[in-house]
Design an enzyme around this catalytic site. Structure first.
Site, mmCIF file in Angstrom:
data_model
loop_
_atom_site.group_PDB
_atom_site.id
_atom_site.type_symbol
_atom_site.label_atom_id
_atom_site.label_comp_id
_atom_site.label_asym_id
_atom_site.label_seq_id
_atom_site.Cartn_x
_atom_site.Cartn_y
_atom_site.Cartn_z
ATOM 1 N N ARG A 71 8.823 -2.136 16.271
ATOM 2 C CA ARG A 71 7.525 -2.514 15.721
ATOM 3 C C ARG A 71 6.615 -1.297 15.500
ATOM 4 O O ARG A 71 5.812 -1.295 14.563
ATOM 5 C CB ARG A 71 6.842 -3.496 16.688
ATOM 6 C CG ARG A 71 5.481 -3.980 16.282
ATOM 7 C CD ARG A 71 5.489 -4.937 15.112
ATOM 8 N NE ARG A 71 6.356 -6.079 15.280
ATOM 9 C CZ ARG A 71 6.280 -7.183 14.538
ATOM 10 N NH1 ARG A 71 5.359 -7.282 13.587
ATOM 11 N NH2 ARG A 71 7.124 -8.173 14.728
ATOM 12 N N HIS A 121 8.379 -9.522 19.659
ATOM 13 C CA HIS A 121 7.502 -8.948 18.638
ATOM 14 C C HIS A 121 7.649 -7.429 18.612
ATOM 15 O O HIS A 121 7.761 -6.818 17.540
ATOM 16 C CB HIS A 121 6.052 -9.357 18.917
ATOM 17 C CG HIS A 121 5.140 -9.261 17.737
ATOM 18 N ND1 HIS A 121 4.463 -8.113 17.421
ATOM 19 C CD2 HIS A 121 4.786 -10.174 16.793
ATOM 20 C CE1 HIS A 121 3.725 -8.319 16.335
ATOM 21 N NE2 HIS A 121 3.905 -9.566 15.924
ATOM 22 N N CYS A 122 7.686 -6.806 19.783
ATOM 23 C CA CYS A 122 7.821 -5.345 19.858
ATOM 24 C C CYS A 122 9.171 -4.860 19.330
ATOM 25 O O CYS A 122 9.256 -3.771 18.757
ATOM 26 C CB CYS A 122 7.668 -4.869 21.300
ATOM 27 S SG CYS A 122 5.986 -4.914 21.932
ATOM 28 N N MET A 123 10.220 -5.644 19.525
ATOM 29 C CA MET A 123 11.565 -5.181 19.182
ATOM 30 C C MET A 123 11.899 -5.337 17.706
ATOM 31 O O MET A 123 12.996 -4.962 17.289
ATOM 32 C CB MET A 123 12.610 -5.916 20.028
ATOM 33 C CG MET A 123 12.610 -5.512 21.489
ATOM 34 S SD MET A 123 14.025 -6.156 22.419
ATOM 35 C CE MET A 123 13.674 -7.925 22.417
#
Length: 409
Positions: A158, A397-399
């Site tokens: 992300r 979400h971060c990945m």
């Protein structure tokens, strides 16, 4: 036909970029993990299985998944791309003159896939037996020292770049340990066949210039739709960057409003998406303890050259976001459980979910209280194991770096 552009946080996700756990994570140790911005070492074999499951579950929903090692290896098969990357990574300022001169021919001849693995996984002195023999400096250093450090935070795709409507930013990262990630993304967007000649713009960040106090990370950036972009300003993203991005978007008429969200600076809430993410067109999950402290500032274009005016928003963040989306209000799902459980689940990325389409999200299985509340709110929650993947402080979400996502409104 593949498209480019991210036009919402919850519209149908069509193409996404991820990075599997690999050599970089095998080189994390208790002694170096904090310098590399991980809180703990991973059981890499299990993390790889869990990441594969994550990819599979996205593919089962029709999402095209691009993997960073594969993209970089394919990119570095192009000599121009290889020169672009190595000219910036293998320099006297980075390595010292003698080491740079000794390493460059070795890397120039390396197969593209192996070079990609080293650019992400790092190069230790033990990887350089032939080069070491030619360098007095290298021969004097321990074999476990890194000439080029690993960049394990590539797991969290992300952050180094983010797609905003019809273009992308290449983000100058806050911590030096992550800045090489952005260079990799720049090389891919410039030279990989998928992106070469693609119908998109690079809004900001594709430059070798020093960015000084301007830093931005994609976990703070949300193109929520209706021409609006949310950008968190907390631990990692600065107002110097936000202003430049807003100006670039306004100049190209790519957005009509940028909302800067001033956040408390803390490791637990390093990005906006660690405390706030969309689950449906009108549903968000949030950690109220932080979100209630957020102060919003709306930026609007003033002239065609991208200059803008700033309006302080003297109302809660949720009201500002709802109004920007022409919604009467947002339905909220707060981090679940009592105060102890909620704090634990926020730390374990309970609010960091990624939407595959409206009302369908991927979340870590360990956040049982929050996942239950999401399901009660009508959200389909697809779970993946988070015991290993979450050790770097990032969830679904971060990945993921969405590259193509439909509008939602």
């Amino acid at each position: 036909m593949r498209g480019f552009g991210v036009h919402s946080e919850v519209g149908k996700l069509r193409t996404v970029m991820v990075c599997r756990p690999s050599l970089a994570h095998q080189r994390l140790t208790p002694a170096n993990c904090h310098d590399l911005l991980f809180d703990d070492v991973l059981w890499v074999h299990e993390a790889q299985k869990d990441h594969f499951d994550f990819v599979l579950k996205m593919q089962e929903r029709g999402v095209e998944v691009l993997e960073l090692h594969d993209l970089l290896g394919q990119t570095l098969a192009n000599q121009q791309a290889r020169d672009f990357l190595l000219d910036r990574r293998i320099t006297p300022n980075v390595l010292g003159s003698q080491i740079a001169e000794a390493m460059r021919p070795w890397l120039d001849e390396m197969p593209a896939a192996q070079l990609a693995a080293f650019m992400i996984g790092g190069i230790a002195i033990s990887d350089l037996p032939e080069v070491r023999a030619k360098s007095l400096m290298l021969s004097a250093l321990p074999e476990t020292d890194f000439v080029i450090p690993p960049i394990p935070n590539t797991l969290f795709q992300r952050d180094p770049s983010c797609w905003i409507y019809g273009g992308v930013t290449c983000n100058p990262m806050f911590w030096p340990a992550r800045r090489a990630e952005t260079l990799i993304q720049r090389a891919i967007y410039k030279f990989h066949p998928i992106f070469l000649g693609g119908d998109f713009q690079i809004w900001w960040g594709d430059s070798d210039q020093p960015f000084a106090n301007a830093s931005m990370e994609g976990g703070d950036v949300m193109p929520i739709g209706n021409g609006t972009v949310l950008i968190g300003m907390g631990e990692r993203t600065t107002y110097q960057a936000v202003g430049q991005v807003a100006q670039a978007l306004f100049r190209s008429k790519a957005a009509k409003r940028v909302i800067g969200c001033l956040m408390p600076k803390s490791r637990a809430a390093m990005h906006l998406d660690t405390v706030f993410s969309f689950c449906d067109r009108d549903v968000v999950t949030l950690f109220a303890e932080v979100v209630d402290q957020v102060r919003c500032y709306s930026m609007y274009p003033k002239d065609d050259d991208g200059t803008f005016e700033i309006h302080p928003e003297n109302r809660p963040m949720l009201d500002v976001v709802a109004e920007a989306l022409d919604l009467p209000q947002l339905r909220t799902v707060e981090t679940g459980g009592n105060s102890y459980q909620a704090e634990r689940e926020q730390w374990d990325d309970g609010n960091n979910v990624v939407a595959l389409e409206p009302g369908v999200v991927v979340a870590y299985d360990r956040n049982t209280y929050t996942n239950t509340l999401l399901r009660k709110a009508g959200i389909e929650v697809i779970t993946i194991r988070g015991s290993e993947l979450g050790r770097g402080r990032g969830g679904g979400h971060c990945m993921t770096c969405p590259i193509w996502r439909d509008p939602a409104y």
